[in-house]
Design a protein around this motif. Structure first.
Motif, PDB file in Angstrom:
ATOM      1  N   LYS A   1       0.798  -1.206   0.039  1.00  0.00           N
ATOM      2  CA  LYS A   1       0.102  -0.003   0.132  1.00  0.00           C
ATOM      3  C   LYS A   1       1.044   1.366  -0.086  1.00  0.00           C
ATOM      4  CE  LYS A   1      -0.674   0.854   4.858  1.00  0.00           C
ATOM      5  NZ  LYS A   1      -1.879   0.961   6.072  1.00  0.00           N
ATOM      6  N   PRO A   2       0.396   2.350  -0.543  1.00  0.00           N
ATOM      7  CA  PRO A   2       1.425   3.498  -0.725  1.00  0.00           C
ATOM      8  C   PRO A   2       1.657   4.098   0.647  1.00  0.00           C
ATOM      9  CG  PRO A   2      -0.727   3.912  -1.878  1.00  0.00           C
ATOM     10  CD  PRO A   2      -0.963   2.397  -0.977  1.00  0.00           C
ATOM     11  N   GLY A   3       3.067   4.525   0.580  1.00  0.00           N
ATOM     12  CA  GLY A   3       3.374   5.091   1.904  1.00  0.00           C
ATOM     13  C   GLY A   3       2.882   6.274   2.386  1.00  0.00           C
ATOM     14  N   GLY A   4       2.365   6.991   1.456  1.00  0.00           N
ATOM     15  CA  GLY A   4       1.570   8.286   1.788  1.00  0.00           C
ATOM     16  C   GLY A   4       1.400   9.015   0.434  1.00  0.00           C
ATOM     17  N   THR A   5       0.783  10.200   0.592  1.00  0.00           N
ATOM     18  CA  THR A   5       0.411  11.309  -0.415  1.00  0.00           C
ATOM     19  C   THR A   5       0.939  12.488   0.013  1.00  0.00           C
ATOM     20  OG1 THR A   5      -1.607  11.455   0.134  1.00  0.00           O
ATOM     21  CG2 THR A   5      -1.319   9.725  -1.197  1.00  0.00           C
ATOM     22  N   LEU A   6       1.397  13.289  -0.801  1.00  0.00           N
ATOM     23  CA  LEU A   6       1.654  14.908  -0.748  1.00  0.00           C
ATOM     24  C   LEU A   6       0.869  15.490  -1.510  1.00  0.00           C
ATOM     25  CD1 LEU A   6       5.094  14.696   0.382  1.00  0.00           C
ATOM     26  CD2 LEU A   6       3.407  15.489   1.735  1.00  0.00           C
ATOM     27  N   ASP A   7       0.128  16.846  -1.374  1.00  0.00           N
ATOM     28  CA  ASP A   7      -0.311  17.690  -2.449  1.00  0.00           C
ATOM     29  C   ASP A   7       0.935  18.505  -2.933  1.00  0.00           C
ATOM     30  OD1 ASP A   7      -2.778  16.684  -2.545  1.00  0.00           O
ATOM     31  OD2 ASP A   7      -3.400  18.066  -0.642  1.00  0.00           O
ATOM     32  N   THR A   8       1.568  18.417  -3.929  1.00  0.00           N
ATOM     33  CA  THR A   8       2.693  19.096  -4.389  1.00  0.00           C
ATOM     34  C   THR A   8       2.512  20.184  -5.710  1.00  0.00           C
ATOM     35  OG1 THR A   8       3.280  17.459  -5.859  1.00  0.00           O
ATOM     36  CG2 THR A   8       4.153  17.302  -3.901  1.00  0.00           C
ATOM     37  N   VAL A   9       3.188  21.050  -6.012  1.00  0.00           N
ATOM     38  CA  VAL A   9       3.174  22.165  -7.060  1.00  0.00           C
ATOM     39  C   VAL A   9       4.050  21.549  -8.092  1.00  0.00           C
ATOM     40  CG1 VAL A   9       3.470  24.496  -7.517  1.00  0.00           C
ATOM     41  CG2 VAL A   9       2.237  23.821  -5.430  1.00  0.00           C
ATOM     42  N   MET A  10       3.632  21.567  -9.370  1.00  0.00           N
ATOM     43  CA  MET A  10       4.398  21.530 -10.439  1.00  0.00           C
ATOM     44  C   MET A  10       5.324  22.818 -10.684  1.00  0.00           C
ATOM     45  SD  MET A  10       3.405  20.407 -14.422  1.00  0.00           S
ATOM     46  CE  MET A  10       2.542  19.132 -13.912  1.00  0.00           C
ATOM     47  N   MET A  11       6.530  22.487 -10.657  1.00  0.00           N
ATOM     48  CA  MET A  11       7.724  23.424 -10.815  1.00  0.00           C
ATOM     49  C   MET A  11       8.354  23.568 -12.329  1.00  0.00           C
ATOM     50  SD  MET A  11       9.671  23.094  -7.060  1.00  0.00           S
ATOM     51  CE  MET A  11      10.679  24.672  -7.493  1.00  0.00           C
ATOM     52  N   TYR A  12       8.551  22.242 -12.736  1.00  0.00           N
ATOM     53  CA  TYR A  12       9.117  22.098 -13.962  1.00  0.00           C
ATOM     54  C   TYR A  12       8.298  21.274 -14.989  1.00  0.00           C
ATOM     55  CZ  TYR A  12      12.939  25.028 -11.786  1.00  0.00           C
ATOM     56  OH  TYR A  12      13.786  25.745 -11.376  1.00  0.00           O
ATOM     57  N   ALA A  13       8.213  21.275 -16.071  1.00  0.00           N
ATOM     58  CA  ALA A  13       7.960  20.230 -17.056  1.00  0.00           C
ATOM     59  C   ALA A  13       8.697  19.748 -17.975  1.00  0.00           C
ATOM     60  CB  ALA A  13       6.528  20.893 -17.911  1.00  0.00           C
ATOM     61  N   HIS A  14       9.283  18.545 -18.125  1.00  0.00           N
ATOM     62  CA  HIS A  14      10.145  18.041 -18.968  1.00  0.00           C
ATOM     63  C   HIS A  14       9.487  17.550 -20.321  1.00  0.00           C
ATOM     64  CE1 HIS A  14      12.787  18.994 -15.837  1.00  0.00           C
ATOM     65  NE2 HIS A  14      11.853  18.342 -14.940  1.00  0.00           N
TER      66      HIS A  14
ATOM     67  N   LEU B   1      10.756  23.152 -19.333  1.00  0.00           N
ATOM     68  CA  LEU B   1       9.942  24.404 -18.854  1.00  0.00           C
ATOM     69  C   LEU B   1       9.913  24.981 -17.601  1.00  0.00           C
ATOM     70  CD1 LEU B   1       6.956  24.360 -21.139  1.00  0.00           C
ATOM     71  CD2 LEU B   1       8.981  25.104 -21.947  1.00  0.00           C
ATOM     72  N   GLY B   2      10.377  26.207 -17.006  1.00  0.00           N
ATOM     73  CA  GLY B   2      10.099  26.610 -15.797  1.00  0.00           C
ATOM     74  C   GLY B   2       8.685  26.855 -15.549  1.00  0.00           C
ATOM     75  N   LEU B   3       7.972  26.860 -14.692  1.00  0.00           N
ATOM     76  CA  LEU B   3       6.670  27.225 -14.490  1.00  0.00           C
ATOM     77  C   LEU B   3       6.404  28.008 -13.320  1.00  0.00           C
ATOM     78  CD1 LEU B   3       5.051  23.656 -15.110  1.00  0.00           C
ATOM     79  CD2 LEU B   3       5.574  25.294 -16.880  1.00  0.00           C
ATOM     80  N   LEU B   4       5.414  29.001 -13.513  1.00  0.00           N
ATOM     81  CA  LEU B   4       4.950  29.785 -12.412  1.00  0.00           C
ATOM     82  C   LEU B   4       4.060  28.528 -11.395  1.00  0.00           C
ATOM     83  CD1 LEU B   4       3.529  33.001 -14.086  1.00  0.00           C
ATOM     84  CD2 LEU B   4       5.256  32.606 -12.302  1.00  0.00           C
ATOM     85  N   PRO B   5       3.650  28.780 -10.138  1.00  0.00           N
ATOM     86  CA  PRO B   5       3.050  27.744  -9.343  1.00  0.00           C
ATOM     87  C   PRO B   5       1.324  28.059  -9.759  1.00  0.00           C
ATOM     88  CG  PRO B   5       4.461  29.288  -7.777  1.00  0.00           C
ATOM     89  CD  PRO B   5       4.383  29.771  -9.341  1.00  0.00           C
ATOM     90  N   GLY B   6       0.845  26.732 -10.265  1.00  0.00           N
ATOM     91  CA  GLY B   6      -0.488  27.044 -10.559  1.00  0.00           C
ATOM     92  C   GLY B   6      -1.025  25.560 -10.607  1.00  0.00           C
ATOM     93  N   LEU B   7      -0.230  24.562 -10.889  1.00  0.00           N
ATOM     94  CA  LEU B   7      -0.969  23.160 -11.066  1.00  0.00           C
ATOM     95  C   LEU B   7      -0.575  22.395  -9.728  1.00  0.00           C
ATOM     96  CD1 LEU B   7      -0.020  22.459 -14.614  1.00  0.00           C
ATOM     97  CD2 LEU B   7      -2.256  22.781 -13.588  1.00  0.00           C
ATOM     98  N   VAL B   8      -1.496  21.709  -9.261  1.00  0.00           N
ATOM     99  CA  VAL B   8      -1.367  21.119  -8.048  1.00  0.00           C
ATOM    100  C   VAL B   8      -1.488  19.652  -8.136  1.00  0.00           C
ATOM    101  CG1 VAL B   8      -2.158  20.416  -5.598  1.00  0.00           C
ATOM    102  CG2 VAL B   8      -2.094  22.893  -6.398  1.00  0.00           C
ATOM    103  N   ILE B   9      -0.635  18.811  -7.803  1.00  0.00           N
ATOM    104  CA  ILE B   9      -0.664  17.083  -8.153  1.00  0.00           C
ATOM    105  C   ILE B   9      -0.608  16.587  -6.728  1.00  0.00           C
ATOM    106  CG2 ILE B   9       0.325  15.182  -9.148  1.00  0.00           C
ATOM    107  CD1 ILE B   9      -0.361  17.491 -11.151  1.00  0.00           C
TER     108      ILE B   9
END
Length: 574
Positions: free
Chosen positions: A418-431, A494-502
Motif C-alpha cells: 500500500k502507498p507510504g503516503g501522499t503529498l499535495d505538491t506544486v508543479m515546478m518544471y515540465a520536461h 519549461l520553468g513554471l509559475l505555481p499553478g498546478l497541484v498534483i
C-alpha cells in the motif's frame, strides 16, 4: 565500417527521438551490424548499454554533477552559482544544461574543435578520469576532452560516466534485443548469455563471432536481479499457484561466496561488501559450498526489522565504525538461490530452488524468509496486516513453477503493497517526453511549500520527479495549462509559475542531503490531478519532515511466532 564516438552519439540521439521500441531496436541493430571490429563493437555496446565501464569491471569514474558543473563553468567562462546552477535547475538535467551551454556560449564555441574521436580514444579518457584522484585533475581532463567533442558527445559522455541510464527510452533489454537482431540470434539466448557473463559488450562480441555457446557462469560477477510487478497491474485468478512471503523494508542484495571469500552486490550491480563487514564475516565463518544468494540486507535488533531510514544511514559508508555497527546491526536474509553445487540454479523452478535453499539454511544456519501458502484473498489480507505490523513493506507472491527471470519485471513475482503516503505538491518544471509522448511535456518536477519556512527564501522547492498516472485527455489539458504558466524555457524543460497541484503518491521518504529539501520520495507517482486546489493548499517541507519522523518512530512487532524469516542462532556478528 569505422564507427566514431560521434557516430555512436548520433545513433543514441536518433534512438531518443524515435517513437516505438521496435524502431529504436532497428536503429541500434543496424549500428551494431555495421561495426566490423570486435573491439569497437565491445565498446559501442558497453557505452550504450552499461556506461563508461562494464558492469562487471568494478570501476567507476566518480565524476559527480558538481565536478562536471565546475568544469562547464570554467570551459564556458561563466559563474557557477549565478549562471550554471540556474541553467541546470531549468533543464532538470546536468548533462542537458552543459550541452546547451556548449552550444550557445561564444567562449565555449571558440574553444571546441571536434575531431571525431574514436571509441578507443574516449575509452582512454574515461580511464584517465577513473584514475584521477582530485577534482581539479578531473576538471582538466574533462575540459581537454570537451575541446575535441560536439555538444551531443559531451552530453552522452557525461551520462555514460554516471553509469546509469542514458535516458533515451532504451534500456538494457532493448540493447540485448538489438544484439540478437544484428547477429541472428534468439533474444532469450542473448539475454541468458548476458546474465551469466554480466557484460553487454562481451555478449555482443560473442554473438558477432558466433560463440554464444561458449559463455559460462562464473562467481563474483553480479547477476541481473529478478523484479516484481505490482499486483494491481495483473489480475490473479489462482492464488494457489503462488507462495507468499513478507516484503522486507531493507536493501536488495546478492551474496557470492567461495572458499572463504564473500562479495556483496547491490541492485544496481555495484559491489558494497565494505559497507557491510558483518555480512562478510557471517558468511566467512561458515563452511558453505560455492553459492550465490538473492536476498535483503536489513537493520535487525531487538528481534525487529528496523526502518529503512536507519539502514540508509549505513548505505554508502565504505568502512562503518564499530559504533555504527553496534547501533545499527545488519543481517542478510536470503529468499532465493541462484548457484550452488558448481552449477547455476536459476533455470530451475522456484520450488526446487527453495528446497535446496532451506537445506542450506538448516545445515549452515542461514537466515531465510518464511514462505506460506495463500488460498484466498481474505487470508492474503491477514498476512498483509501481519507484514505491516512487523514493519515490513507488504507481501511478495511468487509463482511456484517459475524460473529466475533475471533482469525482468514479469508476472511470476507480484508485490502487494500500500502507498507510504501522499503529498499535495506544486508543479515546478515540465520536461519533454520521448517515444509516443515525444510531442508533449509528460515528465514533471514537483515541489513542496517553504514560503513560511525561515530556512528558505523561495516559495517552493523540489521534492521529487514523476510521470504517468494521468489519462491522455488529462495530459493534453495539463499541457494547455503548462503553456499559460511557462516563464522560462531551456532546451526540453519549461520553468513554471505555481499553478498546478498534483497529489503525489510515494512508497517512502528518504534522507538526501544533496537536495535542497534534504529529503527525496521513494517511487513517487501521480495519484490524481487536483484541479480543485491552489498552490496555497500544497503541503510543506515541515509536513514531509513530520511524515519521515513518524515512519522512523513507528512501533514494530517482534518476530515471535509466525516470523517473517527463520534464523536459529541469532548470533552477534563482530
Amino acid at each position: 565500417m569505422s564507427v566514431s564516438f560521434f557516430d555512436l552519439c548520433q545513433a543514441i540521439q536518433k534512438i531518443r527521438e524515435t517513437r516505438g521500441t521496435n524502431a529504436k531496436i532497428k536503429i541500434c541493430s543496424d549500428l551494431f551490424s555495421s561495426i566490423s571490429s570486435s573491439e569497437k563493437l565491445d565498446l559501442a555496446a558497453q557505452f550504450l548499454g552499461e556506461g563508461a565501464f562494464s558492469a562487471v569491471s568494478g570501476k567507476r569514474a566518480l565524476v559527480g554533477s558538481r565536478t562536471a558543473g565546475l568544469a562547464a563553468s570554467e570551459f564556458c567562462e561563466i559563474d557557477y552559482d549565478l549562471v550554471y546552477k540556474p541553467c541546470r535547475t531549468a533543464t532538470g538535467s546536468n548533462s542537458e544544461a552543459i550541452e546547451r551551454l556548449l552550444e550557445n556560449v561564444p567562449e565555449a564555441i571558440q574553444k571546441r574543435e571536434p575531431v571525431q574521436l574514436s571509441l578507443m580514444s574516449v575509452n582512454r579518457y574515461f580511464h584517465r578520469l577513473q584514475e584521477a584522484s582530485s577534482r581539479a585533475d578531473k576538471i582538466e581532463i574533462l575540459k581537454e576532452l570537451w575541446r575535441q567533442m560536439t555538444p551531443v558527445e559531451v552530453k552522452y559522455s557525461l551520462r555514460m560516466l554516471g553509469q546509469g541510464s542514458l535516458r533515451i527510452g532504451f534500456e538494457s533489454r532493448s540493447t540485448l534485443s538489438a544484439i540478437a537482431s544484428a547477429f541472428g540470434y534468439d533474444r532469450e539466448e542473448v539475454r541468458y548469455v548476458h546474465m551469466i557473463t554480466g557484460s553487454i559488450g562481451k555478449t555482443a562480441v560473442l554473438a558477432k563471432e558466433g560463440r554464444l555457446g561458449e559463455a559460462e557462469f562464473r562467481l563474483f560477477h553480479p547477476l541481473s536481479f529478478m523484479l516484481a510487478t505490482p499486483i494491481e497491474s495483473r489480475k490473479v485468478e489462482d492464488l494457489s499457484a503462488y507462495v507468499g512471503e513478507e516484503k522486507f523494508d531493507g536493501m536488495r542484495a546478492q551474496v557470492h561466496f567461495s572458499d572463504s571469500k564473500t562479495l556483496i552486490y547491490s541492485r544496481d550491480l555495484n559491489e558494497i561488501s565494505r559497507s557491510f563487514p558483518e555480512v562478510k564475516a557471517f558468511f566467512n565463518r561458515r563452511n558453505l559450498p560455492d553459492v550465490v544468494l538473492d536476498g535483503e540486507i536489513c537493520v535487525y535488533s531487538d528481534e525487529k526489522i528496523q526502518p529503512f531510514q536507519l539502514l540508509q544511514k549505513r548505505m554508502g559508508l565504505k568502512q562503518p565504525s564499530k559504533k555504527i555497527r553496534e547501533e545499527l546491526p545488519v543481517l542478510f536474509i536470503a529468499y532465493d538461490l541462484l548457484y550452488v553445487d558448481d552449477k547455476p540454479f536459476f533455470e530451475k523452478s522456484l520450488i526446487e530452488r527453495r528446497e535446496r535453499l532451506e537445506e542450506l539454511s538448516l545445515r549452515f544456519d542461514l537466515p531465510v524468509t518464511n514462505q506460506f501458502e495463500v488460498s484466498s484473498f481474505d487470508q492474503l489480507d491477514e498476512w498483509f496486516k501481519r507484514a505491516l505490523a512487523h514493519g515490513n513493506e507488504g507481501l511478495m507472491l511468487k509463482k511456484k513453477e517459475s524460473r529466475y527471470e533475471y533482469g525482468q519485471r514479469g508476472k511470476s513475482w507480484l508485490k502487494v503493497k500500500k502507498p507510504g503516503g501522499t503529498l499535495d505538491t506544486v508543479m515546478m518544471y515540465a520536461h519533454a517526453g520521448s517515444g509516443k509522448r515525444g510531442g508533449l511535456y509528460s515528465d514533471f518536477t514537483l515541489g513542496v511549500s517553504v514560503k513560511h519556512d525561515e530556512r528558505y527564501e523561495e516559495e517552493f522547492i523540489p521534492i521529487g520527479k514523476a510521470y504517468g498516472g494521468y489519462t491522455d485527455e488529462e495530459l493534453k489539458r495539463l499541457n494547455a495549462e503548462i503553456k499559460k504558466l511557462t516563464v522560462e524555457r531551456y532546451g526540453p524543460t519549461l520553468g513554471l509559475l505555481p499553478g498546478l497541484v498534483i497529489e503525489l503518491e510515494f512508497d517512502d521518504i528518504q534522507v538526501n542531503r544533496r537536495t535542497k529539501a534534504g529529503y527525496t520520495l521513494r517511487l513517487p507517482r501521480f495519484k490524481r490531478l487536483r484541479w480543485d486546489l491552489s498552490p496555497d493548499d500544497a503541503d510543506t517541507l515541515k509536513d514531509v519532515e513530520m511524515l519521515y519522523q513518524q515512519r522512523v518512530e513507528k512501533e514494530r512487532r517482534v518476530q515471535g511466532n509466525n516470523p517473517s524469516f527463520y534464523y536459529k542462532s541469532k548470533e552477534t556478528e563482530e
